[in-house]
Design a protein around this motif. Structure first.
Motif, short mmCIF file in Angstrom:
data_model
loop_
_atom_site.label_atom_id
_atom_site.label_comp_id
_atom_site.label_asym_id
_atom_site.label_seq_id
_atom_site.Cartn_x
_atom_site.Cartn_y
_atom_site.Cartn_z
N SER A 50 -2.31 8.11 4.89
CA SER A 50 -3.35 9.25 4.38
C SER A 50 -4.40 8.93 5.06
N ASN A 51 -5.22 10.19 5.20
CA ASN A 51 -6.59 10.25 5.90
C ASN A 51 -7.31 10.02 4.53
N LEU A 52 -6.87 10.33 3.36
CA LEU A 52 -7.67 10.06 2.09
C LEU A 52 -7.85 8.91 1.58
N THR A 53 -6.39 8.22 1.42
CA THR A 53 -6.40 6.92 0.82
C THR A 53 -5.90 5.70 1.81
N GLY A 54 -5.65 6.15 2.94
CA GLY A 54 -5.08 4.98 3.87
C GLY A 54 -3.97 4.45 3.53
N LEU A 55 -3.34 4.92 2.33
CA LEU A 55 -1.98 4.40 2.22
C LEU A 55 -0.96 4.86 3.03
N GLU A 56 0.27 4.45 3.20
CA GLU A 56 1.37 5.10 3.91
C GLU A 56 2.01 6.29 3.38
N ILE A 57 2.13 7.45 4.14
CA ILE A 57 2.90 8.51 3.82
C ILE A 57 4.06 8.77 4.62
N THR A 58 4.75 9.85 4.13
CA THR A 58 6.09 10.12 4.70
C THR A 58 5.99 11.02 5.92
N ASP A 59 5.07 11.77 5.98
CA ASP A 59 4.75 13.09 6.75
C ASP A 59 3.43 13.28 7.14
N GLU A 60 3.14 13.52 8.49
CA GLU A 60 1.94 13.81 8.70
C GLU A 60 1.34 15.14 8.18
N SER A 61 2.25 15.85 7.68
CA SER A 61 1.83 17.16 7.24
C SER A 61 1.13 17.10 5.77
N PRO A 90 -10.12 18.02 4.83
CA PRO A 90 -10.93 17.01 4.29
C PRO A 90 -11.74 16.13 5.23
N GLN A 91 -13.22 16.10 5.14
CA GLN A 91 -13.70 14.89 5.70
C GLN A 91 -13.51 13.70 4.91
N THR A 92 -12.91 12.48 5.25
CA THR A 92 -12.35 11.48 4.70
C THR A 92 -13.55 10.38 4.96
N PHE A 93 -13.21 9.08 4.48
CA PHE A 93 -13.93 8.11 4.76
C PHE A 93 -13.06 7.14 5.55
N PRO A 94 -13.54 6.58 6.72
CA PRO A 94 -12.58 5.40 7.67
C PRO A 94 -12.10 4.58 6.79
N ARG A 95 -10.83 4.21 7.29
CA ARG A 95 -9.94 3.15 6.40
C ARG A 95 -9.54 2.30 7.44
N LEU A 96 -9.21 0.89 6.85
CA LEU A 96 -8.49 -0.17 7.53
C LEU A 96 -7.13 0.08 7.23
N THR A 97 -6.13 -0.23 7.94
CA THR A 97 -4.83 0.05 7.67
C THR A 97 -4.34 -1.37 6.78
N PRO A 98 -3.54 -1.12 6.00
CA PRO A 98 -2.98 -2.18 5.13
C PRO A 98 -2.86 -3.50 5.61
N SER A 99 -2.35 -3.66 6.76
CA SER A 99 -2.19 -5.17 7.29
C SER A 99 -3.57 -5.55 7.86
N GLU A 100 -4.59 -4.79 8.06
CA GLU A 100 -5.63 -5.30 8.65
C GLU A 100 -6.41 -5.83 7.16
N ALA A 101 -6.29 -5.00 6.28
CA ALA A 101 -6.94 -5.37 4.80
C ALA A 101 -6.47 -6.62 4.28
N ALA A 102 -5.10 -6.77 4.23
CA ALA A 102 -4.33 -7.98 3.92
C ALA A 102 -4.90 -9.07 4.63
N ASP A 103 -5.26 -9.05 5.76
CA ASP A 103 -5.57 -10.13 6.58
C ASP A 103 -7.07 -10.54 6.32
N ILE A 104 -7.82 -9.57 5.91
CA ILE A 104 -9.23 -9.93 5.54
C ILE A 104 -9.31 -10.41 4.18
N ALA A 105 -8.43 -10.00 3.38
CA ALA A 105 -8.46 -10.47 1.99
C ALA A 105 -8.09 -11.88 1.89
N HIS A 106 -7.01 -12.12 2.52
CA HIS A 106 -6.22 -13.54 2.68
C HIS A 106 -7.40 -14.53 3.28
#
Length: 395
Positions: free
Chosen positions: A67-78, A216-232
């Motif tokens: 998702s461009n808005l949340t950065g979470l995985e979604i099922t379809d680009e549409s 929408p103009q959204t905020f840039p996001r890390l991928t879930p795996s990038e965020a998990a690596d940084i948090a760890h």
């Protein structure tokens, strides 16, 4: 006359012609048998699934879609083009505003003082599933400035004179209090904070007005795996003994004060397991909200929406702003176009940086102390506009 020993010459020809055919059939059978034997000897595996997997050699799983808005995985680009909605939601502690409904499903939430020290939210939704969102309250010019870059339907119940004039002039998608798309909840003690809407009603409004999608103009996001690596790495830093390591300290608690009211000042407690920040008030009360299941039609939020859930964004931003009371002595004025300090909390660390916004239709840009644009952890992003008389601290 001598006897004809071959009264039917074609018989001998027929018999002779059968021999090549028989030889050919035998040859084919031999080849088939050889092929089958080769399969069992060289290709077949005792595990049938393994032989089937050989059909997928060279193929790989498709890349995830986010998702461009949340950065979470979604099922379809549409889904990234689905309509967005910016709902103005109150936060009064004694006037029926709490518990809010559906707020956990907002991708981005802006929080600022609306009047007399009481904060209010501008919550940005895309593809929500809760059957109710709200309560819905009035608009302010600064919420409109933050809403506009999301190309959203601005959803509100009236507003200050300045805000209503601004949205008429600005041409944003404008859903003001309208009972074709909203309803009043009765009998639950919500007082004047009892106006609600729903994703279905919001989509119907868009359909009725020809708004099929949003960009929408959204905020840039890390991928879930990038965020998990940084948090760890932040939670379990590897630093040799007797060595000086450049390691960001783990931030456990964040304190954001908008003023002197303990009912609106906030505390965020970091949970390294979920990589989120549980939101509470300085008074000690957890910030709890309802999520109404998708199959309800205009539900009574208090009696039909089940258990309460604590707000826990994945990233928290304290954006320092200039604020003053307007000439009416009641409404607030907040500087939105300009720049200032920003404190960004995500993945267990604190980032001191800046914010900048160049125009109403431009998105805010957050940068770290090195001037690099910040990419946010996937999930809900909570942005608090903290006035010059407020404060931000952490430990």
């Amino acid at each position: 006359m001598p006897k004809n020993k071959n009264p039917n010459p074609s018989d001998s020809t027929h018999k002779k012609s059968k021999k090549p055919l028989i030889i050919a059939i035998v040859a084919v059978l031999i080849l088939c048998a050889a092929g089958t034997a080769s399969y069992f000897l060289f290709f077949r595996d005792d595990a049938p699934l393994k032989s089937n997997s050989s059909l997928n050699i060279g193929l790989k799983d498709p890349d995830p879609i986010y998702s461009n808005l949340t950065g979470l995985e979604i099922t379809d680009e549409s889904l990234n083009a689905s309509p967005t909605f910016c709902v103005q939601i109150p936060n009064g502690s004694t006037d029926g505003a709490r518990p809010q409904v559906g707020l956990t499903q907002a991708g981005v939430v802006f929080e600022a003082i609306a009047e007399t020290g009481i904060t209010r939210f501008a919550a940005v939704f895309q593809n929500p599933t809760s059957s109710a969102i709200g309560p819905v309250r009035s608009l302010r010019p600064y919420y409109l400035d933050w809403d506009t870059p999301f190309d959203c339907t601005v959803t509100h119940a009236g507003g200050s004179d300045e805000a209503l004039a601004a949205i008429r002039q600005g041409g944003q998608r404008n859903l003001d209090e309208d009972y074709s798309y909203m309803w009043r909840e009765e009998g639950t003690g919500r007082l004047w904070n009892n106006l609600f809407t729903s994703p279905a009603n919001l989509l119907q409004f868009n359909s009725d007005h020809g708004y099929a999608s949003s960009n929408p103009q959204t905020f840039p996001r890390l991928t879930p795996s990038e965020a998990a690596d940084i948090a760890h790495k932040n939670a379990y830093p590897e630093c040799p003994e007797d060595s000086e390591c450049d390691i960001a300290p783990l931030v456990n608690n964040i304190y954001i004060n908008f003023g002197n009211w303990v009912n609106y000042n906030t505390v965020y407690t970091y949970n390294p397991e979920s990589n989120t920040y549980a939101r509470s008030y300085q008074s000690g009360d957890a910030h709890l909200v309802y999520e109404c299941s998708a199959n309800l039609a205009e539900p009574n939020t208090v009696t039909e929406c089940g258990e309460l859930k604590q707000i826990a964004p994945s990233a928290v931003v304290a954006m320092m702003v200039q604020e003053h009371t307007m000439a009416d002595g009641y409404h607030e004025s907040i500087t939105t176009i300009g720049s200032g300090k920003a404190y960004i909390f995500q993945n267990g660390e604190a980032i001191e940086g800046t914010w900048a916004k160049s125009a109403q239709n431009s998105q805010i840009v957050f940068k770290d102390a090195f001037g690099e644009i910040v990419r946010f952890t996937p999930g809900q992003l909570w942005i608090a506009a903290v006035p010059q008389f407020g404060s931000v601290s952490w430990e």
